[in-house]
Scaffold this active site. Structure first.
Site, PDB file in Angstrom:
ATOM      1  N   TYR A 146      40.588  49.700  48.375  1.00  0.00           N
ATOM      2  CA  TYR A 146      41.627  49.249  49.305  1.00  0.00           C
ATOM      3  C   TYR A 146      42.931  49.122  48.535  1.00  0.00           C
ATOM      4  CZ  TYR A 146      44.287  46.379  52.594  1.00  0.00           C
ATOM      5  OH  TYR A 146      45.253  45.901  53.450  1.00  0.00           O
TER       6      TYR A 146
ATOM      7  N   ASP B  52      45.839  50.901  40.533  1.00  0.00           N
ATOM      8  CA  ASP B  52      46.234  49.807  41.413  1.00  0.00           C
ATOM      9  C   ASP B  52      45.692  48.528  40.795  1.00  0.00           C
ATOM     10  OD1 ASP B  52      46.526  47.866  43.295  1.00  0.00           O
ATOM     11  OD2 ASP B  52      45.707  49.040  44.969  1.00  0.00           O
TER      12      ASP B  52
ATOM     13  N   LYS C 144      50.368  40.150  43.887  1.00  0.00           N
ATOM     14  CA  LYS C 144      49.712  38.836  43.805  1.00  0.00           C
ATOM     15  C   LYS C 144      50.216  37.958  42.657  1.00  0.00           C
ATOM     16  CE  LYS C 144      45.417  40.732  45.811  1.00  0.00           C
ATOM     17  NZ  LYS C 144      45.526  40.516  47.237  1.00  0.00           N
TER      18      LYS C 144
HETATM   19  N1  PMP Z   1      45.814  46.788  46.336  1.00  0.00           N
HETATM   20  C1  PMP Z   1      44.751  45.998  46.120  1.00  0.00           C
HETATM   21  C2  PMP Z   1      43.784  46.362  45.038  1.00  0.00           C
HETATM   22  C3  PMP Z   1      44.579  44.847  46.896  1.00  0.00           C
HETATM   23  O1  PMP Z   1      43.516  44.066  46.684  1.00  0.00           O
HETATM   24  C4  PMP Z   1      45.523  44.544  47.904  1.00  0.00           C
HETATM   25  C5  PMP Z   1      45.405  43.318  48.773  1.00  0.00           C
HETATM   26  N2  PMP Z   1      44.234  42.662  48.813  1.00  0.00           N
HETATM   27  C6  PMP Z   1      46.596  45.407  48.082  1.00  0.00           C
HETATM   28  C7  PMP Z   1      46.734  46.516  47.277  1.00  0.00           C
HETATM   29  C8  PMP Z   1      47.633  45.147  49.130  1.00  0.00           C
HETATM   30  O2  PMP Z   1      48.406  44.069  48.757  1.00  0.00           O
HETATM   31  P1  PMP Z   1      49.208  43.209  49.879  1.00  0.00           P
HETATM   32  O3  PMP Z   1      48.152  42.485  50.671  1.00  0.00           O
HETATM   33  O4  PMP Z   1      50.076  42.295  49.058  1.00  0.00           O
HETATM   34  O5  PMP Z   1      49.991  44.164  50.686  1.00  0.00           O
END
Ligand code: PMP
Length: 303
Positions: free
Chosen positions: A35, A130, A158
């Site tokens: 994700y 990511d 985050k």
């Molecule tokens: N990449 C990863 C690996 C994530 O875990 C998340 C959110 N859980 C995101 C991207 C997206 O981040 P955001 O919720 O701040 O848009």
């Protein structure tokens, strides 16, 4: 060079645009169970065959968004090699969570990340890590420090906002020169790099630079995992805990969980019952068998 944005979604969305702009190619590879936020090109699931292009994974995502997204199998570099064999000149990038965190925690096999590095290098494609979850969490230098592999583009979120809305993507000066105003790839946002998020992020990173923080985090998480394993063993309920430093997932599974397929083979209803009983006891676990729980510096050993 680093660009600040407002969320992990924006970071990965911009990183894809950058990889496409830099390479002049259109296809991307992501992994089943991975994700990366909710931009259209990344809300894509596997098509019917291993080499088929992806299909929309959300209402409102059109087939045209999904058709340039190819799906690989996490921990299986051969699945990515097959895409490069099929489209040797068309793949702009491979985007991966270096430690999967959104199918529950699944650590990378020894050869997986190196395999992706080798394949992308061989095909002049970019490797995007990511690290929205793993960045500043599994080590100060994220998964790239932990596993000794350098990605071409890194996405963060985050932690680097200390709880405020933030994201970032970064790369070498050469690749980032593609982004406007230096280059032709547009990306900007009103609240990007806003002072409140930046101040909270700097304060958090300063705390994480204190000596011993990551050892202490890992030790706390290890002791939590050991305690849980013991309780489940006493109750004779099969449990597999996957843990990388302070991130872990409890899989209701008797076997090894090292792929999307083995994640799906876990007893998800059992997890649901466990989750609700824990909630009744005042413990709020992540409400899904596909999420990670994170031990924080604020947690103590107190029961
Ligand atoms: N990449 C990863 C690996 C994530 O875990 C998340 C959110 N859980 C995101 C991207 C997206 O981040 P955001 O919720 O701040 O848009």
């Amino acid at each position: 060079m680093v660009r600040f944005v407002n969320s992990g979604t924006e970071a990965t969305m911009s990183a894809l645009r950058l990889a496409r702009a830099y390479t002049g190619r259109s296809k991307i590879v992501k992994f089943e169970g991975g994700y990366h936020g909710h931009s259209d090109a990344l809300l894509v699931a596997a098509g019917s065959g291993a080499l088929a292009h992806g299909v929309p994974d959300s209402a409102g995502v059109t087939a045209s968004f999904a058709q340039d997204t190819l799906l690989g199998v996490f921990n299986d570099p051969a699945s990515v090699e097959a895409h490069f064999d099929a489209f040797p000149e068309d793949i702009a990038c491979v985007i991966v969570e270096p430690v999967a965190g959104n199918m529950g925690v699944v650590p990378p096999h020894d050869r997986f990340l190196q395999g992706l590095r080798d394949l992308t290098e061989k095909h002049n494609s970019l490797l995007i890590f990511d690290e929205v979850i793993t960045g500043f969490r599994v080590e100060y230098g994220g998964a790239q420090q932990r596993y000794g592999i350098n990605a071409d583009i890194t996405c963060l979120g985050k932690i680097i906002g200390g709880g405020m809305p933030v994201g970032a993507y970064g790369s070498s000066a050469e690749i980032m020169a593609t982004v406007a105003p230096l280059g032709a790839m547009y990306q900007a946002g009103t609240l990007s790099g806003n002072p409140v998020a930046m101040a909270a992020g700097i304060a958090t990173l300063e705390q994480l630079q204190e000596p011993g923080v990551y050892n202490a985090l890992g030790a706390k998480a290890a002791s939590l995992a050991a305690g849980l394993q013991e309780v489940f063993a006493e109750a004779e309920i099969p449990l597999r805990i996957n843990r990388v430093s302070s991130m872990m997932t409890l899989f209701f599974n008797a076997g090894e969980v090292n792929s999307w397929e083995t994640v799906l083979a876990s007893d998800r209803e059992g997890f649901g019952r466990f989750f609700h009983r824990m909630l009744e006891e005042g413990v709020y676990l992540p409400p899904s068998p596909f999420e990670a729980m994170f031990v924080s510096t604020a947690h103590s050993d107190a029961i």
